[in-house]
Enzyme design. Structure first.
Site, short mmCIF file in Angstrom:
data_model
loop_
_atom_site.label_atom_id
_atom_site.label_comp_id
_atom_site.label_asym_id
_atom_site.label_seq_id
_atom_site.Cartn_x
_atom_site.Cartn_y
_atom_site.Cartn_z
N GLU A 297 0.33 5.32 0.53
CA GLU A 297 -0.63 6.33 1.00
C GLU A 297 -0.22 7.73 0.57
O GLU A 297 0.86 7.96 0.03
CB GLU A 297 -0.77 6.21 2.52
CG GLU A 297 -1.33 4.84 2.90
CD GLU A 297 -1.75 4.73 4.35
OE1 GLU A 297 -1.38 5.59 5.17
OE2 GLU A 297 -2.46 3.74 4.66
N CYS B 25 -4.27 0.56 -2.44
CA CYS B 25 -4.07 -0.69 -1.69
C CYS B 25 -2.95 -1.53 -2.28
O CYS B 25 -2.68 -1.48 -3.49
CB CYS B 25 -5.35 -1.52 -1.70
SG CYS B 25 -6.73 -0.73 -0.87
N GLU C 211 -2.67 -4.80 -2.86
CA GLU C 211 -2.98 -5.82 -3.88
C GLU C 211 -3.17 -5.18 -5.25
O GLU C 211 -2.86 -5.77 -6.28
CB GLU C 211 -4.18 -6.68 -3.48
CG GLU C 211 -5.43 -5.98 -3.05
CD GLU C 211 -5.46 -5.66 -1.56
OE1 GLU C 211 -4.57 -4.92 -1.10
OE2 GLU C 211 -6.40 -6.11 -0.87
N ASN D 210 0.82 -1.22 0.00
CA ASN D 210 0.00 0.00 0.00
C ASN D 210 0.85 1.27 0.00
O ASN D 210 1.91 1.33 0.61
CB ASN D 210 -1.07 0.00 1.10
CG ASN D 210 -0.56 -0.25 2.50
OD1 ASN D 210 0.44 -0.91 2.69
ND2 ASN D 210 -1.26 0.27 3.48
N CYS E 206 -10.69 -3.36 -4.32
CA CYS E 206 -9.69 -4.35 -4.74
C CYS E 206 -10.35 -5.61 -5.27
O CYS E 206 -9.86 -6.22 -6.22
CB CYS E 206 -8.75 -4.68 -3.58
SG CYS E 206 -7.58 -3.34 -3.29
N1 THU Z 1 -5.48 -1.52 2.38
C1 THU Z 1 -4.91 -2.35 1.46
O1 THU Z 1 -3.77 -2.15 1.03
N2 THU Z 1 -5.62 -3.42 1.06
C2 THU Z 1 -6.89 -3.72 1.48
O2 THU Z 1 -7.49 -4.65 0.97
C3 THU Z 1 -7.47 -2.95 2.57
C4 THU Z 1 -6.80 -1.68 2.91
C5 THU Z 1 -4.70 -0.35 2.80
C6 THU Z 1 -5.21 0.95 2.26
C7 THU Z 1 -4.72 1.92 3.30
O3 THU Z 1 -3.37 2.28 2.97
C8 THU Z 1 -4.69 1.11 4.59
O4 THU Z 1 -4.72 -0.25 4.20
C9 THU Z 1 -5.88 1.38 5.51
O5 THU Z 1 -7.08 1.30 4.86
#
Ligand code: THU
Length: 160
Positions: free
Chosen positions: A64, A73, A75, A62, A115
């Site tokens: 941000e 995210c 994935e 991930n 996702c």
């Molecule tokens: N996040 C993911 O990378 N994958 C998911 O399926 C759920 C959430 C990340 C997005 C964000 O950076 C953090 O987790 C909190 O939501």
């Protein structure tokens, strides 16, 4: 009137040692990707890895942003990494792992709705379904033999 039931199934493995060697190697790459996470806002870490039909493995984690809606995210980063490098290769396997440094979450990560839609697109895009492995901070691993188990009754290009 008739009622239609849409079901979803997954397997629960005690730990990674119960997976095949290939599954373990894709899972290891997903775990390694946790080292590259950029998540200063949520503090929630997600690593992912995709194996293509060419047996290459692409990672993602991930990413941000101070402008929160721009966060992406793990994935999706892994899938788009595979798609950008091997646009014609079907996906053979996807592994997603999470780590929450603030509290221990034993159960595997459950991918967000956006996702699930993107995962599903990679199956329809290549006309080939693929399994998904999920792991949290505990030992337990979930295996979904079909990515449709993540998004039953989803929207796809056949409607367009
Ligand atoms: N996040 C993911 O990378 N994958 C998911 O399926 C759920 C959430 C990340 C997005 C964000 O950076 C953090 O987790 C909190 O939501």
């Amino acid at each position: 009137m008739k009622e239609i039931q849409v079901t979803s199934t997954f397997k629960v493995y005690e730990d990674v040692s119960k997976l095949t060697n290939i599954e373990q190697s894709v899972m290891s790459k997903a775990v390694k990707m946790l080292d590259s996470v950029y998540a200063p806002y949520s503090g929630f870490h997600v690593g992912a890895a995709v194996m293509t039909a060419e047996n290459n493995v692409y990672g993602g984690c991930n990413q941000e942003n101070a402008s929160y809606p721009l966060c992406i995210c793990g994935e999706r980063v892994a899938l788009y990494n595979a798609g950008a490098n091997e646009p014609k290769s079907p996906i053979k396997l996807l592994a997603i792992v999470s780590h929450n440094p603030k509290k221990f979450i034993d159960r595997p990560v459950s991918p967000c709705g956006a996702c699930r839609q993107v995962i599903s697109e990679f199956a329809t895009r290549h006309g080939q379904d693929f399994p998904v492995l999920l792991k949290g901070d505990g030992d337990m691993v979930y295996k979904l033999e079909s990515c449709k188990d993540l998004l039953p009754f989803g929207f796809d290009s056949n409607y367009l």
